[in-house]
Design a protein around this motif. Structure first.
Motif, PDB file in Angstrom:
ATOM      1  N   GLY A 133       0.756  -1.146  -0.188  1.00 17.55           N
ATOM      2  CA  GLY A 133      -0.139  -0.136  -0.017  1.00 17.55           C
ATOM      3  C   GLY A 133       0.739   1.233  -0.015  1.00 17.55           C
ATOM      4  N   PHE A 134       1.916   1.081  -0.678  1.00 14.27           N
ATOM      5  CA  PHE A 134       3.049   2.298  -0.821  1.00 14.27           C
ATOM      6  C   PHE A 134       3.372   2.754   0.756  1.00 14.27           C
ATOM      7  N   ARG A 135       3.547   1.778   1.611  1.00 15.39           N
ATOM      8  CA  ARG A 135       3.729   2.240   2.995  1.00 15.39           C
ATOM      9  C   ARG A 135       5.267   2.968   3.104  1.00 15.39           C
ATOM     10  N   VAL A 136       5.306   3.903   4.015  1.00 18.37           N
ATOM     11  CA  VAL A 136       6.343   4.601   4.403  1.00 18.37           C
ATOM     12  C   VAL A 136       6.581   4.598   5.863  1.00 18.37           C
ATOM     13  N   THR A 137       7.915   3.630   6.194  1.00 14.90           N
ATOM     14  CA  THR A 137       8.021   3.716   7.720  1.00 14.90           C
ATOM     15  C   THR A 137       9.456   4.273   8.093  1.00 14.90           C
ATOM     16  N   ALA A 138       9.860   4.611   9.389  1.00 11.56           N
ATOM     17  CA  ALA A 138      10.913   5.237   9.984  1.00 11.56           C
ATOM     18  C   ALA A 138      12.001   4.374   9.420  1.00 11.56           C
ATOM     19  N   GLU A 139      11.927   2.950   9.407  1.00 14.60           N
ATOM     20  CA  GLU A 139      13.326   2.295   9.025  1.00 14.60           C
ATOM     21  C   GLU A 139      13.511   2.673   7.534  1.00 14.60           C
ATOM     22  N   MET A 140      12.578   2.765   6.853  1.00 14.17           N
ATOM     23  CA  MET A 140      12.911   2.973   5.322  1.00 14.17           C
ATOM     24  C   MET A 140      13.525   4.280   5.178  1.00 14.17           C
ATOM     25  N   ILE A 141      13.201   5.205   5.771  1.00 15.37           N
ATOM     26  CA  ILE A 141      13.853   6.795   5.916  1.00 15.37           C
ATOM     27  C   ILE A 141      15.187   6.574   6.430  1.00 15.37           C
ATOM     28  N   GLU A 142      15.275   5.827   7.421  1.00 13.61           N
ATOM     29  CA  GLU A 142      16.480   5.841   8.184  1.00 13.61           C
ATOM     30  C   GLU A 142      17.711   5.691   7.148  1.00 13.61           C
ATOM     31  N   ARG A 143      17.200   4.469   6.254  1.00 14.29           N
ATOM     32  CA  ARG A 143      18.323   4.126   5.431  1.00 14.29           C
ATOM     33  C   ARG A 143      18.884   5.084   4.415  1.00 14.29           C
ATOM     34  N   MET A 144      17.954   6.121   4.128  1.00 10.91           N
ATOM     35  CA  MET A 144      18.259   7.143   3.210  1.00 10.91           C
ATOM     36  C   MET A 144      18.863   8.330   3.967  1.00 10.91           C
ATOM     37  N   ILE A 145      18.871   8.351   5.078  1.00  6.29           N
ATOM     38  CA  ILE A 145      19.686   9.475   5.867  1.00  6.29           C
ATOM     39  C   ILE A 145      21.038   9.683   5.349  1.00  6.29           C
ATOM     40  N   THR A 146      21.383  10.775   5.226  1.00  4.60           N
ATOM     41  CA  THR A 146      22.903  11.096   5.113  1.00  4.60           C
ATOM     42  C   THR A 146      23.331  12.304   5.761  1.00  4.60           C
ATOM     43  N   PRO A 147      24.593  12.781   6.042  1.00  8.29           N
ATOM     44  CA  PRO A 147      24.840  13.945   6.832  1.00  8.29           C
ATOM     45  C   PRO A 147      24.275  15.305   6.128  1.00  8.29           C
ATOM     46  N   ARG A 148      23.969  15.166   4.804  1.00 11.04           N
ATOM     47  CA  ARG A 148      23.284  16.065   4.071  1.00 11.04           C
ATOM     48  C   ARG A 148      21.895  16.341   4.326  1.00 11.04           C
ATOM     49  N   THR A 149      21.260  15.301   4.925  1.00 21.18           N
ATOM     50  CA  THR A 149      19.731  15.491   4.834  1.00 21.18           C
ATOM     51  C   THR A 149      19.236  16.413   5.770  1.00 21.18           C
TER      52      THR A 149
END
Ligand SMILES: Cc1ncc(COP(=O)(O)O)c(C=O)c1O
Length: 375
Positions: A133-149
């Motif tokens: 269902g196109f779910r967005v979770t904190a774990e998914m977002i965490e993997r995308m975080i860099t020092p530039r986020t």
């Protein structure tokens, strides 16, 4: 807008096009809101106002939000703008610097990406799973975080998928952002068109609001797209910066519209409840109709007024290679205007706006059935 223009061209040739393209309510603006605007004109409320809106309007915005979502924003933490898009544009210009990264879940509303680019930021696209269902979770977002986020943009209910994030998932994402010192913009323009029984705004998460901007709009909630009135709720320093920016572009939203907005926010909310009930009815009808077309798959949208069917089953048939080909075929052969998924970051879908009459939906579904059956 491009689809509307193309559909208009066909109409000018005398062709009857059913419009599943435009992202706006088919309802008229409720009478008491129109009356307030007329009264404002008669009372000569036609001068400049404070840049970020009258105190009356800003108070109405925070009070409505507090009553509906248990938030406790102050007037200084609110700003009225010329539509939700304007509030979003100003917030992004204020928050995003050149080279900053902005996490954006896919599918996304096309303006997010372009506004971030205008600010000099780079969108980092977060792919989601249609089967979930196109779910967005904190774990998914965490993997995308860099020092530039710098920022995460959330949009629940979503344009184009109609997906709704659960209060738990929203809370976890906002908590993660707070812990990492990352901003969140929560575009809640469709927050009143949530068809689950768990309507939720991140504004209720008072402990995390230090780096949070909520964008709201009267456009969809009160069928007021043409009036152009949106708002943001944000820390006072951000609001001050947004006001500064607004003061050098539009200045205040139209004075008359501000009076109408006060009537909308403070008046009876039955119109919102009634429109929501009708959208649910239309949603069920359109999704059942789409699912009955062999080869079309459609997740059940839980909010907004969009369905986002997957049409990839038809790729390879009659030269169809993408959602854009399907949308083109639907418009020119079936005379049904939809929007190709490409603009929202996916190639396998078309977006259908079902904010139209049941009669139009039936007509369009019949045409789509024939079109897909003929591929
Ligand atoms: C996700 C989303 N955000 C914001 C807006 C902006 O709406 P408005 O500028 O009319 O308030 C829209 C309009 O389509 C939208 O779909």
């Amino acid at each position: 807008m491009a689809v509307v223009a193309e559909a208009d061209k066909l109409r000018q040739q005398g062709i009857d096009v059913v419009d599943f393209g435009a992202g706006e309510p088919h309802f008229a603006t409720p009478q008491h809101i129109k009356d307030a605007a007329i009264a404002a004109i008669q009372a000569n409320f036609t001068k400049y106002t404070a840049v970020g809106g009258t105190t009356e309007l800003r108070d109405a915005i925070v009070q409505r939000h507090a009553a509906d979502f248990d938030s406790d924003y102050r007037r200084e933490e609110s700003i009225a703008s010329v539509g939700g898009k304007h509030a979003l544009f100003n917030a992004i210009q204020v928050l995003v610097d050149h080279g900053d990264e902005v996490i954006l879940p896919v599918p996304y509303w096309v303006s997010f990406k372009d506004i971030v680019r205008y600010a000099g930021g780079n969108c980092v696209l977060l792919e989601t799973d249609e089967a979930q269902g196109f779910r967005v979770t904190a774990e998914m977002i965490e993997r995308m975080i860099t020092p530039r986020t710098k920022l995460i943009i959330l949009n629940s209910p979503s344009n184009p998928s109609g997906a709704v994030m659960s209060p738990e998932d929203l809370t976890e994402v906002v908590r993660l952002a707070h812990e990492r010192g990352i901003w969140v913009i929560s575009d809640e323009c469709y927050v009143y068109l949530n068809y689950t029984d768990r309507r939720f705004s991140v504004g209720s998460l008072r402990e995390f609001r230090e780096r949070m901007v909520i964008v709201g709009s009267l456009s969809k909630t009160y069928a007021m797209t043409g009036w152009r009135l949106g708002y943001a709720l944000a820390p006072a320093a951000v609001v001050t910066a947004m006001q500064k920016l607004q003061s050098q572009s539009t200045s205040n939203p139209t004075s008359i519209v501000q009076k109408a907005a006060v009537a909308a926010l403070k008046g009876p909310q039955q119109c919102v409840t009634d429109m929501r009930a009708e959208y649910i009815h239309l949603r069920d009808h359109v999704v059942n109709g789409l699912r009955a077309i062999p080869g079309v798959k459609c997740t059940m949208p839980e909010g907004a007024f969009y369905a986002y069917p997957n049409v990839s089953e038809f790729f390879g048939k009659s030269g169809m290679k993408s959602g854009a080909d399907i949308a083109h075929g639907l418009l020119h052969q079936a005379h049904v205007a939809t929007v190709a998924g490409e603009g929202f970051g996916t190639t396998e879908h078309v977006r259908i706006s079902y904010a139209t009459s049941m009669e139009n939906i039936d007509k369009a579904l019949e045409r789509m059935r024939k079109f897909f059956g003929g591929l």
